[in-house]
Design an enzyme around this catalytic site. Structure first.
Site, short mmCIF file in Angstrom:
data_model
loop_
_atom_site.label_atom_id
_atom_site.label_comp_id
_atom_site.label_asym_id
_atom_site.label_seq_id
_atom_site.Cartn_x
_atom_site.Cartn_y
_atom_site.Cartn_z
N LYS A 22 0.83 -1.22 0.00
CA LYS A 22 0.00 0.00 0.00
C LYS A 22 0.86 1.26 0.00
CE LYS A 22 -2.10 1.85 4.06
NZ LYS A 22 -1.68 3.20 4.09
N ASN A 23 1.83 1.30 0.89
CA ASN A 23 2.58 2.56 1.07
C ASN A 23 3.55 2.85 -0.08
OD1 ASN A 23 1.18 2.79 3.40
ND2 ASN A 23 2.91 2.54 4.79
N CYS A 117 -5.08 7.93 8.98
CA CYS A 117 -5.32 7.38 10.32
C CYS A 117 -5.10 8.45 11.39
CB CYS A 117 -4.37 6.22 10.59
SG CYS A 117 -4.91 4.68 9.84
N ARG A 122 0.31 14.98 12.92
CA ARG A 122 1.02 14.59 11.69
C ARG A 122 1.35 15.85 10.88
NH1 ARG A 122 -1.72 9.13 9.31
NH2 ARG A 122 0.37 8.79 8.53
N ASP A 305 4.22 0.84 12.05
CA ASP A 305 3.02 0.17 11.53
C ASP A 305 2.82 -1.23 12.10
OD1 ASP A 305 2.24 2.33 10.07
OD2 ASP A 305 2.87 1.57 8.13
N ARG A 397 -9.00 -0.51 4.57
CA ARG A 397 -8.15 0.49 3.91
C ARG A 397 -6.80 -0.09 3.53
NH1 ARG A 397 -6.64 5.04 7.20
NH2 ARG A 397 -5.23 5.21 5.44
#
Ligand code: UD1
Length: 416
Positions: A22-23, A117, A122, A305, A397
């Site tokens: 995903k990232n 999230c 952030r 993560d 997600r």
């Protein structure tokens, strides 16, 4: 997906195929904006964040076609401006990559402050510092980040904090800048290397991705290419931990074992048997596990993560573990949910002291964010009785076909 219902106690066994990361997939999808040609991106995970980003790209004028499961053709020829100021942005973090890609191609971009999230503060000051160093002016106007430059010129940029997002965003903008950019104290995560490899496959010149000094030699234009995203080490690590939590025996397939070293090292320290093959890893539990201490750090340190999933595992491991979260201060929200299941965890700021209990008990809990939700699956799989995980859409997600993958491994799991 509203809820996931799990009856704990089944030992997971068998093989699970890991999807694309995903990232890496998200910034690569955005980086296609840097070229006017078509790109075909393969090994994309079929998850909600990818759907959402596809929608965003279409909204700003791209043509996006799903060729087959996991493969998309992205044609950004008709995009005229990277401007995205509606609420879709709040659904995900990666929309902020439009800033760097838009600045690179159009010397202008406008994006509503991104969501993602809720795991603490952030900031994006390092992204802004990088864009400004390249010659852009950046203004935040009613929550909209506006970047503009007459010309982008390469520069030397030192990041005050190691940031994955800032490193990728600056790399994208600098790709089409004039001259050479050096990013010092750059993040070293595997997905940074993957994004750099994609840009280079399109004709970019990024040297040193994967180290803390990245050199970007600006080019005039990029061409399209076919590119396959690397496997998701976080998804792989998640299944490894789920397997261990049930004292099972599983193989995660289609992985790059080196990317999982921080996780395999900790699992071995706990007493898990981890065997690495070329593109797969087997985890087996043959003895009582030991508690371990964890401190999250930028790659190659232990990934933030994986912290929540590991904490869930440690909550049922004999002994006391100290978990220190150094990256995101809001990443212990799932602890209250674990406590409902009987976990004994004391959180003080960025530190959690976990005293392993004999048994967790199934009950009704709520996913607070993506990885925190996955941590509840770890707990539920090993708990006595039935756990109902609400707000499971957070989990969707980031995990492709999670119900089917766990069913195949022998879990008693269903969507509610
Ligand atoms: C990315 C990942 C996320 C992962 C994280 C760390 C995506 C979409 N998200 O998030 O899954 O948990 O990397 O591996 O790929 N910081 C600043 N100023 C900035 C930017 C960051 O102070 O301008 C701080 C953050 O608050 C945090 C740390 O730097 O404490 C790391 O953040 P960063 O690496 O940027 O995380 P994200 O890119 O948001």
């Amino acid at each position: 997906m509203k809820k996931i219902i799990i009856k704990g106690g089944n030992k997971l066994r068998g093989t699970v195929n890991i999807s694309g990361f995903k990232n890496a997939a998200l910034p690569i999808m955005v980086a296609t904006i840097l070229t006017k040609d078509k790109c075909i991106i393969e090994n994309l995970p079929m998850i909600r964040d990818v759907d959402c980003l596809k929608e965003i790209l279409i909204k700003i004028g791209a043509k996006v076609k799903l060729i087959e499961k996991g493969a998309m053709e992205i044609d950004t020829t008709n995009i005229e401006k990277c401007k995205l100021t509606d609420d879709i942005n709040r659904k995900m973090r990666a929309s902020y990559y439009l800033l760097g890609a838009g600045l690179g191609r159009f010397k202008e971009s406008e994006v509503l402050y991104p969501g993602g999230c809720d795991i603490g503060v952030r900031p994006i000051d390092q992204h802004i510092k990088g864009f400004e160093a390249l010659g852009a002016t950046v203004e935040i106007d009613h929550g909209i980040i506006k970047c503009k430059a007459d010309k982008l010129r390469g520069n030397r940029i030192y990041l005050d904090v190691v940031s994955v997002g800032a490193t990728i965003n600056i790399m994208m903008a600098a790709t089409l800048a004039e001259g050479i950019t050096i990013i010092e104290n750059a993040a070293r995560e595997p997905h940074i290397v993957d994004v750099a490899n994609f840009i280079n496959a399109c004709g970019g010149k990024i040297i040193g991705a994967g180290t803390d000094i990245i050199k970007i030699v600006g080019v005039e234009r990029l061409k399209g290419c076919n590119y396959s995203v690397i496997p998701d080490q976080i998804e792989a690590g998640s299944y490894m931990i789920m397997g261990v939590a049930t004292e099972g025996d599983i193989i995660v397939n289609n992985v790059i074992p080196k990317h999982l070293e921080p996780v395999t090292a900790k699992l071995r320290e706990m007493g898990v048997e981890v065997t690495e093959y070329g593109e797969s890893i087997r985890v087996t539990v043959n003895k009582k596990l030991r508690s371990v201490d964890i401190k999250t750090l930028p790659y190659p340190g232990f990934p933030t993560d994986m912290q929540q999933l590991m904490s869930a595992l440690l909550s049922k491991t004999k002994g006391t573990s100290v978990v220190t979260e150094t990256i995101f201060d809001g990443r212990f929200k799932f602890v209250d949910e674990l406590k409902r299941m009987g976990a004994n965890i004391l959180v003080d700021g960025r530190i959690a002291v976990i005293k392993g209990v004999e048994n967790l008990m199934g009950t009704r809990v709520e996913a607070k964010d993506l990885r925190g939700g996955a941590a509840l699956i770890v707990a539920a799989l090993s708990a006595n009785g039935v756990t109902e995980i609400n707000k499971a859409y957070h989990i969707e997600r980031g995990y492709e076909d999670i119900i089917d993958k766990l069913l195949n491994l022998g879990a008693d799991i269903k969507e509610g």
